[in-house]
Design a protein around this motif. Structure first.
Motif, mmCIF file in Angstrom:
data_model
loop_
_atom_site.group_PDB
_atom_site.id
_atom_site.type_symbol
_atom_site.label_atom_id
_atom_site.label_comp_id
_atom_site.label_asym_id
_atom_site.label_seq_id
_atom_site.Cartn_x
_atom_site.Cartn_y
_atom_site.Cartn_z
ATOM 1 N N THR A 1 17.528 27.746 -32.335
ATOM 2 C CA THR A 1 17.225 28.863 -33.230
ATOM 3 C C THR A 1 17.495 30.197 -32.537
ATOM 4 O OG1 THR A 1 15.488 27.539 -34.253
ATOM 5 C CG2 THR A 1 15.454 29.906 -34.680
ATOM 6 N N THR A 2 18.196 31.080 -33.211
ATOM 7 C CA THR A 2 18.467 32.405 -32.635
ATOM 8 C C THR A 2 18.722 33.386 -33.760
ATOM 9 O OG1 THR A 2 19.777 33.588 -30.993
ATOM 10 C CG2 THR A 2 20.964 32.073 -32.428
ATOM 11 N N ASN A 3 18.548 34.655 -33.454
ATOM 12 C CA ASN A 3 18.803 35.732 -34.404
ATOM 13 C C ASN A 3 19.281 36.954 -33.649
ATOM 14 O OD1 ASN A 3 18.008 34.906 -37.193
ATOM 15 N ND2 ASN A 3 16.028 34.521 -36.218
ATOM 16 N N SER B 1 2.737 44.999 -35.961
ATOM 17 C CA SER B 1 2.596 43.605 -36.393
ATOM 18 C C SER B 1 1.309 42.961 -35.893
ATOM 19 C CB SER B 1 3.792 42.780 -35.900
ATOM 20 O OG SER B 1 3.697 42.526 -34.501
ATOM 21 N N ARG C 1 9.390 40.167 -32.719
ATOM 22 C CA ARG C 1 8.275 41.112 -32.836
ATOM 23 C C ARG C 1 7.240 40.903 -31.735
ATOM 24 N NH1 ARG C 1 6.297 39.621 -38.689
ATOM 25 N NH2 ARG C 1 6.586 37.607 -37.648
ATOM 26 N N ASN D 1 19.356 40.503 -32.120
ATOM 27 C CA ASN D 1 18.329 41.454 -31.678
ATOM 28 C C ASN D 1 16.982 40.796 -31.391
ATOM 29 O OD1 ASN D 1 18.292 44.151 -30.900
ATOM 30 N ND2 ASN D 1 17.208 44.800 -32.734
ATOM 31 N N ARG D 2 16.954 39.493 -31.302
ATOM 32 C CA ARG D 2 15.691 38.790 -31.098
ATOM 33 C C ARG D 2 15.074 39.095 -29.734
ATOM 34 N NH1 ARG D 2 14.812 32.155 -31.216
ATOM 35 N NH2 ARG D 2 12.552 32.213 -31.561
ATOM 36 N N ASP E 1 8.857 35.261 -31.063
ATOM 37 C CA ASP E 1 8.967 34.767 -32.428
ATOM 38 C C ASP E 1 10.410 34.904 -32.913
ATOM 39 O OD1 ASP E 1 9.240 37.463 -32.958
ATOM 40 O OD2 ASP E 1 7.457 37.635 -34.196
ATOM 41 N N GLU E 2 10.659 34.489 -34.147
ATOM 42 C CA GLU E 2 12.029 34.367 -34.632
ATOM 43 C C GLU E 2 12.764 35.699 -34.735
ATOM 44 O OE1 GLU E 2 9.418 32.786 -35.701
ATOM 45 O OE2 GLU E 2 9.954 30.674 -35.422
ATOM 46 N N VAL E 3 12.033 36.786 -34.923
ATOM 47 C CA VAL E 3 12.703 38.079 -35.065
ATOM 48 C C VAL E 3 12.350 39.037 -33.929
ATOM 49 C CG1 VAL E 3 12.999 37.893 -37.549
ATOM 50 C CG2 VAL E 3 10.883 38.893 -36.628
#
Length: 268
Positions: free
Chosen positions: A17-19, A177, A154, A21-22, A150-152
């Motif tokens: 799993t990656t996004n 957050s 934060r 700017n994570r 976390d995924e994004v």
């Protein structure tokens, strides 16, 4: 690619799993704390270990590090061959991708190894061995940064290690957050996530952080950043906080590893 047992990468395939700017919070801290060492090293190698199903984090790491260390090179290392093949189209000057694992098949000793969200699937008992293996590969003055977000991106907690072993633990968040600092407990790295229980140092730290946060509630009228800075300042009276308000204002707090180490810690 050879299929002999001796040539197999060390480790296990992650979810991937990656996004985009994570890992910005981790990268920002690396630039601030290790950018000078990378610059002085000249054409140093930085490793993005286990970058995942897409190479965004490696591409971003190159851009961020080159702002302070123009000759640094980034190598993305992935244990899943298909991910490496897919990443090859993103190669550019200073950025390459190789098949491998904890053995770090990057040629020269790296000045930086960043491993984010890699050890979550491993047993806690395996962490020290992985840390020692990675640290043994470092160039003089090098650093390993291992943690979870976390995924994004934060919320993020990571451990920084040198050749001698773990040095610090950093907690970082998009402050809006958080309801309370202990919300970061869900992102503790593998070495600490099962130790957030009474009697363990990290549990006491997060308890004290929540108390400082509650006491700093009047500062919320000036903004959540001012409340965080006040809470960290109070926390620093009882815990060995590293760095000053400039880092705190980034939504960070860094603490010496020895203050948060698990009971019975036997690592270096």
């Amino acid at each position: 690619m050879t299929t002999s047992r001796a040539a197999r990468p060390v480790g296990a395939v992650t979810r991937g799993t990656t996004n985009p700017n994570r890992l910005r919070r981790m990268d920002r801290w690396i630039v601030a704390s290790h950018g000078g060492a990378l610059r002085r090293a000249g054409s140093a190698v930085a490793v993005d270990l286990g970058y995942g199903a897409a190479p965004w984090t490696a591409v971003e790491l190159l851009g961020r590090l080159r702002r302070v260390a123009p000759r640094v090179r980034v190598v993305g290392v992935e244990i899943e061959p298909e991910r490496v093949a897919a990443a090859k189209v993103f190669e550019q000057e200073g950025l390459s991708f190789v098949h491998g694992g904890f053995e770090l098949p990057v040629g020269e000793a790296p000045m930086l190894v960043r491993a984010a969200n890699v050890l979550r699937q491993y047993d806690e008992r395996e962490v020290v061995g992985v840390w020692e293996r990675l640290c043994a590969r470092l160039a003089p003055g090098g650093m390993v940064v291992e943690g979870t977000c976390d995924e994004v991106g934060r919320r993020h907690v990571w451990v920084a290690l040198g050749a001698e072993g773990p040095r610090t633990v950093t907690f970082a968040a998009r402050l809006g957050s958080l309801e309370r600092p202990s919300d970061l407990a869900e992102r503790l790295p593998k070495a600490l996530i099962h130790r957030n229980v009474p009697g363990e140092a990290v549990h006491a730290f997060l308890r004290d952080f929540d108390r400082a946060w509650a006491a700093a509630a009047p500062y919320a009228s000036y903004g959540v950043r001012q409340r965080w800075v006040r809470a960290v300042g109070d926390l620093a009276g009882d815990w060995p906080v590293v760095g000053g308000a400039g880092r705190w204002r980034q939504g960070e707090v860094t603490v010496e590893w020895g203050a948060l180490a698990p009971r019975g810690w036997v690592g270096r």
